[in-house]
Design a protein around this motif. Structure first.
Motif, mmCIF file in Angstrom:
data_model
loop_
_atom_site.group_PDB
_atom_site.id
_atom_site.type_symbol
_atom_site.label_atom_id
_atom_site.label_comp_id
_atom_site.label_asym_id
_atom_site.label_seq_id
_atom_site.Cartn_x
_atom_site.Cartn_y
_atom_site.Cartn_z
ATOM 1 N N THR A 1 11.854 22.997 -47.367
ATOM 2 C CA THR A 1 13.180 22.600 -46.860
ATOM 3 C C THR A 1 14.278 23.048 -47.815
ATOM 4 O O THR A 1 15.316 23.553 -47.387
ATOM 5 C CB THR A 1 13.222 21.066 -46.677
ATOM 6 O OG1 THR A 1 12.176 20.694 -45.789
ATOM 7 C CG2 THR A 1 14.543 20.609 -46.101
ATOM 8 N N LYS A 2 14.040 22.862 -49.124
ATOM 9 C CA LYS A 2 15.072 23.211 -50.116
ATOM 10 C C LYS A 2 15.380 24.703 -50.087
ATOM 11 O O LYS A 2 16.544 25.124 -50.118
ATOM 12 C CB LYS A 2 14.616 22.806 -51.526
ATOM 13 C CG LYS A 2 14.878 21.336 -51.835
ATOM 14 C CD LYS A 2 14.695 21.040 -53.304
ATOM 15 C CE LYS A 2 15.111 19.595 -53.601
ATOM 16 N NZ LYS A 2 14.913 19.259 -55.019
ATOM 17 N N ILE B 1 18.851 29.355 -48.325
ATOM 18 C CA ILE B 1 19.036 30.612 -47.585
ATOM 19 C C ILE B 1 20.088 30.455 -46.486
ATOM 20 O O ILE B 1 21.028 31.262 -46.366
ATOM 21 C CB ILE B 1 17.694 31.096 -46.971
ATOM 22 C CG1 ILE B 1 16.689 31.472 -48.067
ATOM 23 C CG2 ILE B 1 17.917 32.258 -46.011
ATOM 24 C CD1 ILE B 1 17.039 32.701 -48.879
ATOM 25 N N LEU B 2 19.958 29.421 -45.671
ATOM 26 C CA LEU B 2 20.837 29.262 -44.503
ATOM 27 C C LEU B 2 22.268 28.906 -44.884
ATOM 28 O O LEU B 2 23.227 29.482 -44.355
ATOM 29 C CB LEU B 2 20.284 28.195 -43.562
ATOM 30 C CG LEU B 2 18.969 28.498 -42.829
ATOM 31 C CD1 LEU B 2 18.556 27.307 -41.977
ATOM 32 C CD2 LEU B 2 19.101 29.736 -41.946
ATOM 33 N N PHE B 3 22.408 27.931 -45.788
ATOM 34 C CA PHE B 3 23.739 27.343 -45.986
ATOM 35 C C PHE B 3 24.448 27.775 -47.266
ATOM 36 O O PHE B 3 25.655 27.615 -47.386
ATOM 37 C CB PHE B 3 23.628 25.818 -45.929
ATOM 38 C CG PHE B 3 22.982 25.331 -44.667
ATOM 39 C CD1 PHE B 3 23.614 25.499 -43.438
ATOM 40 C CD2 PHE B 3 21.720 24.746 -44.677
ATOM 41 C CE1 PHE B 3 23.023 25.084 -42.260
ATOM 42 C CE2 PHE B 3 21.120 24.322 -43.507
ATOM 43 C CZ PHE B 3 21.762 24.495 -42.289
ATOM 44 N N GLU B 4 23.688 28.320 -48.224
ATOM 45 C CA GLU B 4 24.333 28.814 -49.451
ATOM 46 C C GLU B 4 24.434 30.336 -49.424
ATOM 47 O O GLU B 4 25.518 30.899 -49.533
ATOM 48 C CB GLU B 4 23.548 28.342 -50.683
ATOM 49 C CG GLU B 4 23.648 26.825 -50.904
ATOM 50 C CD GLU B 4 22.787 26.350 -52.066
ATOM 51 O OE1 GLU B 4 22.570 27.144 -53.006
ATOM 52 O OE2 GLU B 4 22.330 25.194 -52.025
ATOM 53 N N LYS B 5 23.300 30.982 -49.215
ATOM 54 C CA LYS B 5 23.313 32.449 -49.245
ATOM 55 C C LYS B 5 23.984 33.046 -48.001
ATOM 56 O O LYS B 5 24.882 33.884 -48.108
ATOM 57 C CB LYS B 5 21.882 32.980 -49.371
ATOM 58 C CG LYS B 5 21.839 34.500 -49.514
ATOM 59 C CD LYS B 5 20.454 35.011 -49.815
ATOM 60 C CE LYS B 5 20.506 36.534 -49.985
ATOM 61 N NZ LYS B 5 19.175 37.086 -50.250
ATOM 62 N N LEU B 6 23.557 32.597 -46.812
ATOM 63 C CA LEU B 6 24.111 33.159 -45.574
ATOM 64 C C LEU B 6 25.355 32.409 -45.087
ATOM 65 O O LEU B 6 26.035 32.854 -44.169
ATOM 66 C CB LEU B 6 23.052 33.154 -44.467
ATOM 67 C CG LEU B 6 21.781 33.977 -44.749
ATOM 68 C CD1 LEU B 6 20.821 33.888 -43.576
ATOM 69 C CD2 LEU B 6 22.123 35.434 -45.045
ATOM 70 N N GLU B 7 25.611 31.260 -45.687
ATOM 71 C CA GLU B 7 26.806 30.440 -45.381
ATOM 72 C C GLU B 7 26.948 30.116 -43.892
ATOM 73 O O GLU B 7 28.036 30.180 -43.316
ATOM 74 C CB GLU B 7 28.078 31.134 -45.908
ATOM 75 C CG GLU B 7 28.076 31.295 -47.422
ATOM 76 C CD GLU B 7 29.351 31.958 -47.930
ATOM 77 O OE1 GLU B 7 30.039 32.612 -47.129
ATOM 78 O OE2 GLU B 7 29.644 31.809 -49.127
ATOM 79 N N LEU B 8 25.815 29.772 -43.262
ATOM 80 C CA LEU B 8 25.872 29.336 -41.861
ATOM 81 C C LEU B 8 26.523 27.945 -41.804
ATOM 82 O O LEU B 8 26.454 27.190 -42.775
ATOM 83 C CB LEU B 8 24.462 29.269 -41.254
ATOM 84 C CG LEU B 8 23.643 30.565 -41.211
ATOM 85 C CD1 LEU B 8 22.414 30.380 -40.338
ATOM 86 C CD2 LEU B 8 24.456 31.736 -40.703
ATOM 87 N N PRO B 9 27.154 27.602 -40.690
ATOM 88 C CA PRO B 9 27.841 26.300 -40.617
ATOM 89 C C PRO B 9 26.867 25.124 -40.691
ATOM 90 O O PRO B 9 25.809 25.158 -40.062
ATOM 91 C CB PRO B 9 28.549 26.343 -39.260
ATOM 92 C CG PRO B 9 27.840 27.397 -38.473
ATOM 93 C CD PRO B 9 27.334 28.403 -39.459
ATOM 94 N N SER C 1 21.053 19.524 -43.071
ATOM 95 C CA SER C 1 19.799 19.299 -42.342
ATOM 96 C C SER C 1 19.254 20.613 -41.781
ATOM 97 O O SER C 1 20.010 21.477 -41.339
ATOM 98 C CB SER C 1 20.042 18.322 -41.204
ATOM 99 O OG SER C 1 18.912 18.258 -40.360
ATOM 100 N N THR C 2 17.924 20.735 -41.799
ATOM 101 C CA THR C 2 17.257 21.892 -41.170
ATOM 102 C C THR C 2 16.340 21.390 -40.040
ATOM 103 O O THR C 2 15.340 22.013 -39.727
ATOM 104 C CB THR C 2 16.418 22.678 -42.198
ATOM 105 O OG1 THR C 2 15.440 21.791 -42.764
ATOM 106 C CG2 THR C 2 17.281 23.249 -43.302
ATOM 107 N N ALA C 3 16.709 20.240 -39.459
ATOM 108 C CA ALA C 3 15.901 19.652 -38.384
ATOM 109 C C ALA C 3 15.920 20.539 -37.148
ATOM 110 O O ALA C 3 16.773 21.424 -36.995
ATOM 111 C CB ALA C 3 16.428 18.264 -38.039
ATOM 112 N N GLU C 4 14.981 20.263 -36.244
ATOM 113 C CA GLU C 4 14.784 21.095 -35.049
ATOM 114 C C GLU C 4 16.062 21.265 -34.229
ATOM 115 O O GLU C 4 16.418 22.376 -33.842
ATOM 116 C CB GLU C 4 13.687 20.448 -34.183
ATOM 117 C CG GLU C 4 13.122 21.347 -33.099
ATOM 118 C CD GLU C 4 12.186 22.429 -33.636
ATOM 119 O OE1 GLU C 4 11.887 23.347 -32.870
ATOM 120 O OE2 GLU C 4 11.787 22.375 -34.816
#
Length: 926
Positions: free
Chosen positions: A579-580, A585-593, A604-607
């Motif tokens: 999860t970490k 990757i999603l929220f720091e590197k790629l800066e997804l919302p 959260s990376t929940a479904e």
């Protein structure tokens, strides 16, 4: 001082017990949905303490709200603990009131922990030579033990003096702080020294001394005998600051300025009027009877409404359980007497003791019976530990009992009797004449008030804590099987099961009979269904293990491919299961919302979050695919072949009748309800469910059953007309909402109408519908407004159902099943809204559950009437679908019969339609 305090002084760690009672005991509620389980657990423990130790002085200490000085020292202190659940927080204030009304001193000191208050009082007592007992489940308190101070844990029934500390931790009480400083404490998030475990900490502390001595003699560590000793000195030096910080965090403060004299902790007289009020509100009826006169009790009973009667603690009418009246049967004469008593009893409770929870593997170890309240019998037949006394021969006992147990007279009462029926089937006994199952009686009475295992039911309805299996058999890897348990211990445990079952039957039947329709639901649906499910479980389903092995290989290749694609898109390799790393990757590197946060504030990376992100971004979509295929492989294609029973060559699931709130069945080992049907890979798994040679798989499924139930419940003319004419209801809805003729409705319009139809069943808002259809909220609202304009009966039904639920606290199915909604009047808006959505959906889901259950009973009765019984077996039930294995030459004839039986098993205002498919495997048939 000695004259004023009659030892022991008892100090109770209230916070420790509050959390342990909340997480360790069943979730109890009163009839108004108020959580009461943690309060019950703590008060029960306080009563036991007074009974066991007879103290004259006692204090109950709780943590205060807010931060303490340790949070100032180390911001991460206890940071890994999730926020206190609302269900627990709501129980604190009433518990405090009860503690004070019971006459105990309640201490809540700001800016410090309960441990520090207890430490200060304990040291004060020790200095004055007063024996002090600290009641706690917290291992940190071991540092307080000395010749005057002892720890007791009422939940595990253990105590700890100076020798006990050494036995448990390997070091004396004086070194417990040092032990925690080195090893750390995950519960409190005390960091400790990385790499130091139990053995290395104990070796250093016993070999050198406390933390200070160790840092003065780092060169001596290498001489000690533990793994990693040679390199430990460097690690200790590197983390010196962290070790010293940990020492400070782990140290209980024992010199607080409390302004509390020990003599002021005397136990006062109970405040009975306050306790009466609190116990009445919480519905602790036995305790209420202890603090009330007959007149008060009569008034309380009069004031309780029917909902309260359905869910309250009925223990005031139950005698204290006396295990001295239990008898172990060793001789044939004793057994003959018991058999005679069973034969002539009006009804009796029966329970089997076995070697396993897996009904296909379980071997019989003994039988227990009860037919007179307060006495019970245990017949051991296979306890085989060294030195076990001689017992009756198992085969002889089985032969003796077979006619009784197969007698169709409705006499047998059990707790989860389906398990016993399955075990006995392995010994060629077809258990018949089942009068009641107390698990199912509790479930029908109120599916959400408690769990429905015996321990929970005994606590709720009898106020009796049963002997748990772990108490007599141990836990985890060291747990022994029932045949290895000392017979004196085993007999008391087994006989109690039968005794409690009989007592529960009396209590629950009384409550059920007060509520219209519930006894019929239990006796006409749930109890007969239990035998149908047992038969299906024993039959099992045939699996093509070679096909699954090939699918596992294919999935492994596809998973590897997906992982490569994810790494390429992310620009680096990382662990998709972490999860970490995924958050990074999603929220720091790629800066997804960030769509949602965890309770600790991390993205959260929940479904549902990935689902939303997948609409716009490729990487989350690939991760969802990766997760889905990995789960499918781990749960089904890898696991199913390992679950094939060597005796039958089939897979045998367990169906659960008393789990879901709505009455739906669930299954485990394997879970047949969750095999995906909408994905290609999921359908491939279904291809592995096959028929034996000369047979076909037939899957019969109710079509749009919940929408049909909505039409029946709402009585809306438009919906009733659509189903009566056999129209495509989604197309008909689309024509109404979009103002088109049936012929002109496009596929896209039908899709939108289908989303509206099913969305409304699940209480979906305009916002939720908009998200699902990917349209603005106001467009979705316009669709819904148009829908309600065309189908006004649906809106009226929804509004009246919500209002009825708020007044009664429950909704009902067409057949009278009650679906309680404890949070329908909750002050928390989100929880209340969730309960309101459930109020709309539960009558439909619950009615659908009742219908499929009725269908199973009717179809099973027909199957039993056939002369050629080996021509058809029912192998699975999944949602609104029944799956059969039918001889090829009978397929067409039987399929027509099954369709007719399922469609005609109940009568609604709209026709029920069953669609049946035929194939060599489940996928082909559905």
């Amino acid at each position: 001082m000695h004259n004023e305090i009659s030892p022991p002084l008892v100090l109770v760690d209230g916070s420790s017990y509050l959390f342990r009672a909340f997480h360790g005991l069943p979730p109890l509620t009163n009839s108004k949905g108020m959580d009461t389980g943690a309060i019950y657990g703590v008060v029960n423990m306080l009563r036991s303490l007074v009974k066991d130790y007879g103290p004259t002085h006692m204090a109950v200490v709780f943590d205060a709200k807010g931060k303490t000085f340790r949070d100032d020292i180390y911001k991460e202190y206890k940071a890994n603990r999730p926020p206190m659940p609302d269900e627990l927080r709501s129980q604190i204030a009433p518990l405090h009131k009860i503690v004070e009304a019971m006459g105990f001193s309640l201490i809540v000191e700001p800016n410090v922990e309960a441990d520090d208050v207890i430490g200060t009082l304990a040291k004060q007592a020790s200095k004055e030579g007063v024996h002090c007992i600290i009641s706690t489940g917290d291992k940190d308190m071991a540092q307080l033990v000395d010749k005057h101070v002892t720890l007791i844990n009422t939940m595990t029934r253990t105590d700890m003096d100076r020798k006990g500390v050494v036995d448990k931790f390997g070091v004396p009480a004086e070194l417990i702080i040092d032990y925690l400083a080195l090893k750390g404490d995950k519960v409190d998030n005390i960091p400790g020294v990385p790499g130091v475990g139990d053995k290395s900490a104990v070796a250093m502390l016993n070999g050198i001394g406390g933390v200070k001595e160790i840092y003065d003699n780092l060169d001596k560590i290498a001489e000690l005998n533990f793994r990693g000793a040679k390199t430990m000195a460097n690690k200790m030096a590197e983390y010196k600051e962290q070790a010293l910080l940990s020492y400070e965090l782990a140290t209980i403060v024992c010199d607080l300025d409390l302004n509390t004299e020990l003599t002021s902790l005397s136990i006062d007289e109970m405040n009975k009027p306050v306790l009466r009020e609190l116990f009445a509100e919480l519905e602790f009826k036995r305790w209420l009877s202890e603090v009330s006169d007959a007149e008060t009790l009569a008034q309380v009973s009069k004031n309780q409404d029917s909902a309260a009667q359905s869910t309250s603690d009925s223990s005031d009418s139950v005698a204290v359980i006396n295990t001295d009246a239990y008898i172990t049967v060793f001789s044939e004469n004793q057994f003959a007497e018991l058999k005679e008593k069973i034969s002539t009893a009006e009804y009796y409770a029966i329970d089997t003791e076995t070697t396993s929870l897996d009904y296909m593997q379980a071997e019989l170890v003994g039988f227990s019976f009860a037919f007179v309240d307060g006495s019970a019998y245990y017949v051991p037949v296979a306890h085989d530990y060294p030195g076990a006394p001689e017992q009756l021969d198992r085969e002889w006992v089985i032969a003796q009992l077979k006619p009784l147990l197969e007698d169709t007279s409705a006499k047998k009462i059990g707790q989860h009797i389906k398990y016993d029926k399955n075990v006995l089937a392995n010994y060629d006994i077809q258990l018949a004449g089942i009068k009641c199952d107390t698990m199912l009686a509790s479930y029908v009475l109120n599916s959400t008030a408690t769990r429905h295992d015996m321990d929970s039911l005994s606590l709720k309805y009898l106020s009796h804590k049963t002997i748990s299996f772990e108490e007599i058999a141990g836990k985890g890897a060291k747990q022994i099987t029932f045949n290895q348990i000392d017979l004196d211990t085993a007999a008391k445990y087994a006989a109690e099961d039968a005794d409690i079952t009989l007592k529960l039957y009396a209590a629950l039947v009384d409550l059920l009979e007060k509520e219209e329709g519930l006894s019929e639901l239990l006796n006409d649906i749930e109890v007969p269904l239990s035998s149908v499910l047992a038969s299906m479980e024993q039959t099992g389903v045939l699996i093509d293990s070679q096909k699954l092995a090939q699918q596992s290989q294919d999935l492994a290749a596809r998973i590897l491919e997906l992982e490569g694609q994810v790494h390429e898109l992310a620009g680096e390799a990382f662990n998709l299961g972490s999860t970490k790393q995924l958050q990074h990757i999603l929220f720091e590197k790629l800066e997804l919302p960030v769509k949602k946060k965890t309770p600790k504030g991390a993205p959260s990376t929940a479904e549902e979050v990935l689902q939303e992100l997948a609409l716009e971004y490729e990487l989350p979509a690939l991760i969802m695919q990766f997760r889905g295929l990995t789960k499918l492989k781990n749960t089904y294609t890898d696991k199913l072949p390992r679950m094939i029973n060597h005796r039958t060559n089939r897979v045998h699931t367990s169906y659960h009748q008393a789990v879901t709130a709505t009455g739906r069945l669930s299954s485990t080992d394997p879970n047949l309800q969750n095999i995906p049907i909408r994905t290609t890979e999921g359908r491939l798994v279904r291809q592995a469910f096959i028929a034996r040679p000369g047979y076909k798989i037939v899957a019969a499924d109710y079509s749009q059953i919940e929408l049909r139930i909505m039409a029946h419940l709402s009585k809306d003319p438009g919906l009733l007309n659509a189903f009566a004419k056999g129209l495509d209801v989604h197309k008909a809805t689309a024509a109404e909402v979009f103002g088109e003729s049936l012929e002109s409705v496009t596929d896209n319009q039908r899709r939108s109408a289908k989303a509206i139809n099913f969305g409304l069943i699940y209480g979906m808002s305009a916002f939720g519908l908009g998200k699902q259809l990917n349209i603005p909220r106001y467009d979705a609202q316009a669709y819904m407004d148009k829908y309600f304009e065309r189908y006004p009966g649906v809106l009226t039904y929804m509004e009246s159902t919500r209002e009825g639920a708020k007044q009664l606290g429950y909704v009902t199915t067409v057949f009278g099943r009650r679906l309680y909604l404890p949070e329908i009047n909750a002050s928390n808006g989100l929880r209340r809204a969730g309960a309101e959505r459930a109020a709309i959906n539960a009558p439909m889901q619950g009615t659908a559950a009742d219908i499929i259950k009725k269908a199973m009973i009717v179809v099973n009765d027909w199957m039993l009437s056939l002369v050629e019984k080996d021509t058809i077996i029912m192998v699975m039930q999944v949602h609104d679908e029944l799956v059969f294995e039918i001889k090829e030459e009978k397929v067409n004839e039987y399929t027509l019969k099954i369709n007719a039986l399922m469609e005609e098993c109940v009568s609604l205002d709209v026709p029920l339609v069953v669609e049946a498919g035929i194939g060599d495997n489940w996928d082909e048939a559905h």
